[in-house]
Scaffold this motif. Structure first.
Motif, short mmCIF file in Angstrom:
data_model
loop_
_atom_site.label_atom_id
_atom_site.label_comp_id
_atom_site.label_asym_id
_atom_site.label_seq_id
_atom_site.Cartn_x
_atom_site.Cartn_y
_atom_site.Cartn_z
N SER A 103 -1.84 -4.58 8.31
CA SER A 103 -3.02 -4.91 7.49
C SER A 103 -4.17 -3.93 7.70
N GLN A 104 -4.09 -3.08 8.71
CA GLN A 104 -5.21 -2.20 9.06
C GLN A 104 -5.11 -0.86 8.34
N LYS A 105 -5.71 -0.78 7.19
CA LYS A 105 -5.63 0.44 6.38
C LYS A 105 -6.24 1.62 7.13
N GLY A 106 -5.56 2.74 7.05
CA GLY A 106 -6.00 3.94 7.75
C GLY A 106 -5.51 4.02 9.17
N LYS A 107 -5.02 2.89 9.72
CA LYS A 107 -4.52 2.87 11.09
C LYS A 107 -3.11 2.31 11.18
N LYS A 108 -2.55 1.89 10.07
CA LYS A 108 -1.30 1.16 10.04
C LYS A 108 -0.25 1.73 11.01
N GLY A 109 0.14 0.92 12.00
CA GLY A 109 1.20 1.31 12.92
C GLY A 109 0.79 2.26 14.00
N ALA A 110 -0.43 2.79 13.98
CA ALA A 110 -0.85 3.76 14.99
C ALA A 110 -0.99 3.10 16.36
N ASP A 124 0.81 -1.21 0.00
CA ASP A 124 0.00 0.00 0.00
C ASP A 124 0.85 1.27 0.00
N GLY A 125 2.17 1.11 -0.14
CA GLY A 125 3.05 2.27 -0.21
C GLY A 125 3.47 2.81 1.14
N ASN A 126 3.36 2.00 2.19
CA ASN A 126 3.78 2.41 3.52
C ASN A 126 5.10 1.74 3.89
N TYR A 127 5.98 2.51 4.55
CA TYR A 127 7.27 1.99 4.98
C TYR A 127 7.19 1.43 6.39
N TRP A 128 7.98 0.36 6.63
CA TRP A 128 8.08 -0.27 7.95
C TRP A 128 9.55 -0.57 8.24
N HIS A 129 9.93 -0.32 9.48
CA HIS A 129 11.31 -0.58 9.87
C HIS A 129 11.34 -1.72 10.88
N PHE A 130 11.96 -2.83 10.50
CA PHE A 130 12.21 -3.94 11.41
C PHE A 130 13.59 -3.74 12.03
N ALA A 131 13.73 -4.02 13.33
CA ALA A 131 14.99 -3.75 14.00
C ALA A 131 15.22 -4.74 15.14
N ILE A 170 13.14 -9.18 17.89
CA ILE A 170 12.82 -8.37 16.71
C ILE A 170 11.66 -7.42 17.03
N CYS A 171 11.74 -6.21 16.49
CA CYS A 171 10.66 -5.22 16.66
C CYS A 171 10.30 -4.60 15.31
N LEU A 172 9.17 -3.90 15.29
CA LEU A 172 8.62 -3.33 14.05
C LEU A 172 8.05 -1.95 14.33
N TYR A 173 8.37 -0.96 13.46
CA TYR A 173 7.88 0.40 13.63
C TYR A 173 7.46 0.99 12.28
N PRO A 174 6.36 1.73 12.26
CA PRO A 174 6.00 2.47 11.04
C PRO A 174 7.04 3.54 10.77
N THR A 175 7.31 3.78 9.51
CA THR A 175 8.41 4.67 9.11
C THR A 175 7.90 5.63 8.04
N PHE A 176 8.45 6.85 8.07
CA PHE A 176 7.92 7.92 7.23
C PHE A 176 9.05 8.78 6.65
N PHE A 177 8.71 9.52 5.59
CA PHE A 177 9.54 10.58 5.04
C PHE A 177 8.69 11.84 5.04
N ASP A 178 9.14 12.89 5.72
CA ASP A 178 8.31 14.10 5.79
C ASP A 178 8.48 14.95 4.54
N GLU A 179 7.85 16.11 4.53
CA GLU A 179 7.85 16.96 3.33
C GLU A 179 9.23 17.48 2.99
#
Length: 593
Positions: free
Chosen positions: A330-337, A281-288, A302-311
């Protein structure tokens, strides 16, 4: 008030059986069947570990390669994972800090031999477990990262040292990945300017130079984001930083916001040496990698975090409340929140059927200056202290052992996490038949009990089991009743109960101050204690609208922040929290250069 507790045990058990199908959230550390490490077996050190995850998407599904795991994991949704045992041409003790790359959905490449000399493996069917190898060997590599650009040019990046920098070179993809260019030195740690790149717990060791390792390339909007881990995998401050360039071999510029992945507080610390994957869906995730490091320094999860690039093109991860439940990919609109489900069990009273006398051995692999404090005893109270290095040890491993948490008030329970501890397990590799069998019950009064999770006949191996309830339940008491576990001993570090309390949330933090010191690389923060607060979430960043970093504290109302960049101004705010919710944020203050 209408009770949320489902009164019929039959209905409850039916709901429990559907949990795995209905799971819409996840919780760090991830719920995986981690492998028992082999490479310390000669020292009689038995422990599970998962570290250095390389996660890639291939033909609409996902694959995760993890250090020395004797195989790899597969997922269709980045949430539920199944293990694949390779059938041929695999590294005999597993990849070490593996690299993986999807080339145009035609071939999946993997490399990472523990010797540092390695072939590039490939397959067009990773679910089959069948791999082939390019007939050429790359030498002197540790923590490799194979990257193939959009133009078909291949590169190898690598580095795992407290002396040498991250390096890179071109490979000839059409000719067995043979080396095609000179070696380029890209960048190294700089503890004179970057506070977070200093070694030790809380960046406090001034004697040992920090390690730089785990290169991982992400290309976004035509720019190259080279991620790397520092300062050491065993510490609470293990994180991932990033340099940015306009071409794969540089020159690279240090991003103003760093580290990009950082989790120094909470139940299990660390968020370094990872990989970033783009979902469908075009969303980035960082596994660490998270640091457990109670038996030996290389004991990890292992952990997982939503990842972003700002403007402005700034890369960052959302590590806030990083080991509380978050919405699944898998939760569109809420991913990682963040779900808003708070920790109900912290520091709550505990009773148990028994506990063993004694204390845990000292963690191995540390200098005395950096050695962590592990279990001073094996008492039941350890399961609610939010410390993964302490644990309850029952006298026996049988169906007469139980442990019960009194939440002290009736609350709405949404999820639980059960974290087992490897007390003298003497297990290695991936033995068949590993499982944990138990029943979870809840009660309003401590007299009448209802089952909310029945794994009494389970064949699931889940050493960090995350249980999301199909429906929230109302309860004051939570009881774990053991049936048996595969390990010789019943040992649990924490049973973490999440949901919503019914009391008052804390008021806003007042009196926030910041004093910079240590040549600008540190700041001492303090604020007024808030009545009824369980803890505080400190949030800081390079601009008032870029507060991308956070640190979760229990009880303390001050923090020595030793991760700043010399000459960079910062802004900080603090919020209080408890089992009932989160306060309004404090005013934002500036930390001058």
């Amino acid at each position: 008030m209408k009770r949320l507790l489902i009164l019929s045990s039959i209905i409850l058990l039916s709901a429990c059986n559907q949990v795995r199908e209905m799971k819409t959230t996840y919780c760090n550390p991830l719920d995986l069947d981690y492998t028992y490490m082999i490479y310390n077996s000669d020292r009689n050190l038995s422990y599970r570990s998962g570290a250095d995850p390389a996660v890639v998407e291939f033909r609409g599904e996902y694959y995760m390669f993890v250090t020395r795991s004797l195989g790899y994991w597969h997922s269709t949704d980045l949430t539920d994972w199944d293990f694949i045992t390779p059938k041929s041409l695999w590294y005999p003790q597993g990849c070490n800090a593996p690299a993986a790359h999807n080339y145009k959905d035609s071939l999946l490449y993997v490399t990472g031999d523990p010797s540092g000399s390695m072939s590039v493996l490939y397959t067009d069917d990773p679910k089959s477990g069948v791999w082939k190898a390019e007939p050429a060997i790359l030498h002197d590599l540790q923590d490799p990262d194979l990257f193939i650009d959009d133009d078909g040019q291949a590169y190898m990046f690598w580095g795992s040292s407290n002396l040498y920098p991250v390096r890179g070179k071109k490979l000839n993809m059409k000719d067995r990945f043979l080396v095609e260019s000179q070696t380029y030195e890209l960048f190294n740690t700089d503890s004179t300017a970057h506070g977070w790149e200093r070694f030790g717990e809380n960046h406090s060791d001034r004697q040992i130079r920090a390690y730089i390792e785990g290169a991982w390339m992400t290309k976004h909007n035509g720019r190259y984001y080279m991620q790397y881990g520092a300062p050491g995998t065993e510490f609470n401050v293990y994180g991932d930083g990033v340099y940015v360039a306009d071409s794969p071999l540089g020159p690279y510029e240090y991003q103003k916001h760093n580290p990009v992945s950082y989790k120094p507080g909470g139940f299990m610390n660390g968020a370094g040496h990872g990989s970033t994957v783009l979902d469908l869906d075009g969303n980035y995730w960082h596994f660490a990698t998270m640091s457990l490091s109670a038996i030996v320094n290389w004991e990890r999860r292992i952990c997982l975090y939503p990842t972003f690039f700002d403007e402005d093109g700034i890369m960052y991860c959302d590590n806030e409340y990083g080991d509380y439940p978050h919405y699944a990919p898998s939760q569109k609109g809420k991913k990682g929140a963040f779900t808003g489900w708070m920790l109900l069990s912290y520091d709550k009273p505990v009773t148990a059927s028994s506990y063993a006398e004694g204390a845990a051995k000292k963690a191995e692999g540390f200098s005395e200056a950096n050695r962590p404090t592990v279990s001073p005893d094996f008492k039941p109270a350890n399961i609610t202290d939010e410390n993964c290095k302490t644990y309850w040890l029952a006298k026996e491993n049988n169906d007469e052992e139980w442990i019960c948490i009194d939440l002290e008030d009736i609350s709405d329970i949404y999820a639980l996490q059960i974290n087992y501890f490897d007390h003298e397990t003497m297990l290695y590799g991936r033995p068949e038949g590993l499982k944990q069998r138990y029943v979870i019950e809840v009660s309003l009064d401590g007299e009448k009990w209802s089952v909310i999770e029945d794994r009494s006949k389970s064949d699931i191996d889940a050493p960090n089991a995350y249980i999301q309830l199909a429906e929230p339940v109302e309860a004051r008491y939570v009881r774990y009743s053991n049936v048996s576990v595969s390990a010789p001993y019943l040992a649990i570090s924490d049973i973490r109960v999440f949901g919503k309390g019914r009391g008052e949330i804390p008021s806003a933090v007042d009196g926030l101050t910041a004093e910079r010191f240590d040549n600008g690389k540190s700041a001492f923060l303090s604020w007024g204690e808030v009545e009824g607060a369980q803890g505080y979430n400190v949030r800081w960043g390079i601009a008032p609208d870029k507060l991308y970093s956070s640190w979760l504290l229990y009880d303390d109302n001050s923090l020595e922040l030793r991760c700043l960049v010399k000459g960079q101004e910062y802004y900080v705010q603090v919020e209080a929290f408890n089992e009932n919710g989160i306060s309004p944020v404090s005013r934002t203050i500036k930390i001058d250069k």
